[in-house]
Scaffold this motif. Sequence first.
Motif, short mmCIF file in Angstrom:
data_model
loop_
_atom_site.label_atom_id
_atom_site.label_comp_id
_atom_site.label_asym_id
_atom_site.label_seq_id
_atom_site.Cartn_x
_atom_site.Cartn_y
_atom_site.Cartn_z
N UNK A 22 0.84 -1.20 0.00
CA UNK A 22 0.00 0.00 0.00
C UNK A 22 0.88 1.25 0.00
N UNK A 23 1.94 1.22 0.79
CA UNK A 23 2.88 2.34 0.84
C UNK A 23 3.53 2.57 -0.52
N UNK A 24 3.98 1.50 -1.15
CA UNK A 24 4.62 1.63 -2.47
C UNK A 24 3.65 2.17 -3.51
N UNK A 25 2.44 1.64 -3.54
CA UNK A 25 1.44 2.14 -4.48
C UNK A 25 1.14 3.62 -4.22
N UNK A 26 0.99 3.95 -2.95
CA UNK A 26 0.67 5.34 -2.59
C UNK A 26 1.80 6.28 -2.97
N UNK A 27 3.03 5.86 -2.75
CA UNK A 27 4.17 6.71 -3.09
C UNK A 27 4.27 6.91 -4.60
N UNK A 28 4.07 5.85 -5.34
CA UNK A 28 4.17 5.97 -6.80
C UNK A 28 3.05 6.86 -7.35
N UNK A 29 1.86 6.78 -6.78
CA UNK A 29 0.78 7.66 -7.22
C UNK A 29 1.05 9.09 -6.77
N UNK A 30 1.65 9.25 -5.60
CA UNK A 30 2.06 10.58 -5.16
C UNK A 30 3.00 11.21 -6.19
N UNK A 31 4.03 10.46 -6.61
CA UNK A 31 4.98 10.98 -7.59
C UNK A 31 4.30 11.33 -8.91
N UNK A 32 3.43 10.44 -9.36
CA UNK A 32 2.75 10.66 -10.64
C UNK A 32 1.84 11.88 -10.54
N UNK A 33 1.12 12.01 -9.44
CA UNK A 33 0.20 13.13 -9.27
C UNK A 33 0.97 14.45 -9.19
N UNK A 34 2.09 14.44 -8.50
CA UNK A 34 2.90 15.65 -8.40
C UNK A 34 3.45 16.03 -9.78
N UNK A 35 3.90 15.05 -10.53
CA UNK A 35 4.38 15.27 -11.90
C UNK A 35 3.27 15.88 -12.75
N UNK A 36 2.08 15.34 -12.65
CA UNK A 36 0.96 15.85 -13.44
C UNK A 36 0.60 17.28 -13.02
N UNK A 37 0.68 17.56 -11.73
CA UNK A 37 0.45 18.92 -11.22
C UNK A 37 1.38 19.91 -11.91
N UNK A 38 2.64 19.53 -12.05
CA UNK A 38 3.61 20.41 -12.69
C UNK A 38 3.39 20.54 -14.19
N UNK A 39 2.95 19.47 -14.83
CA UNK A 39 3.00 19.39 -16.28
C UNK A 39 1.67 19.42 -17.00
N UNK A 40 0.57 19.53 -16.28
CA UNK A 40 -0.73 19.58 -16.95
C UNK A 40 -0.84 20.87 -17.77
#
Length: 155
Positions: A22-40
Motif C-alpha cells: 500500500x505504501x509503495x502504491x501510494x508513493x508511486x501515485x504521489x509521484x505521478x500526481x505531483x508530476x501531473x500537477x507540474x506538467x498539466x
Amino acid sequence: MEINIGISNEHRKAIAEGLAKVLADSYMVYLKTHNYHWNVTGELFHSLHEQFEEQYTELAEAIDVIAERIRSIGYRAPGSFMEFSEITSIEEDTDDPNALEMVKRLALDNEAILRTARSVLPACEEAGDEATIDLITQRLDVHSKTAWMLRSHLE
C-alpha cells in the motif's frame, strides 16, 4: 526488544508486507500526481492543477501514516524508489500524456490502490488489528472518492 502488542509475529509480518505494498502504491501515485500537477496543460489546467495539488498533498500525509504503522508493528518501512518499484502495482509513465489521459491514469491508479488496500484486510481482521483496519478503511474512503472525482472528468 521483543514486541508484544497482542498480534502474533506471523500476523504482524503479513500485515507489514501488505502495508508495504500500500505504501509503495501510494508513493508511486504521489509521484505521478505531483508530476501531473507540474506538467498539466490545456483548458482544464487551472482546475486540474489545483485538484492534483490537493491529491498529492493528501497522499504525502498518508504515506507517512502508513510507514509509521509498519514501524509500530515492528517492521522496517520500505523507503527507497528501488524498493517501491519492486513491489508496486502502479505503472510509471513512459510518455507525456495530455490532461484527460492524466486524469484517466490517476483514476485507474487510485482504483489499484483500493485493490491493494483491500488485500491487507483479511490478515488484519484475522489478527484483530483494529488500528490497521482503521487506517485501511480511511484509505479506502479517500481513494474511492478520488477515483470517483477523477472519473467524473471523463464523462
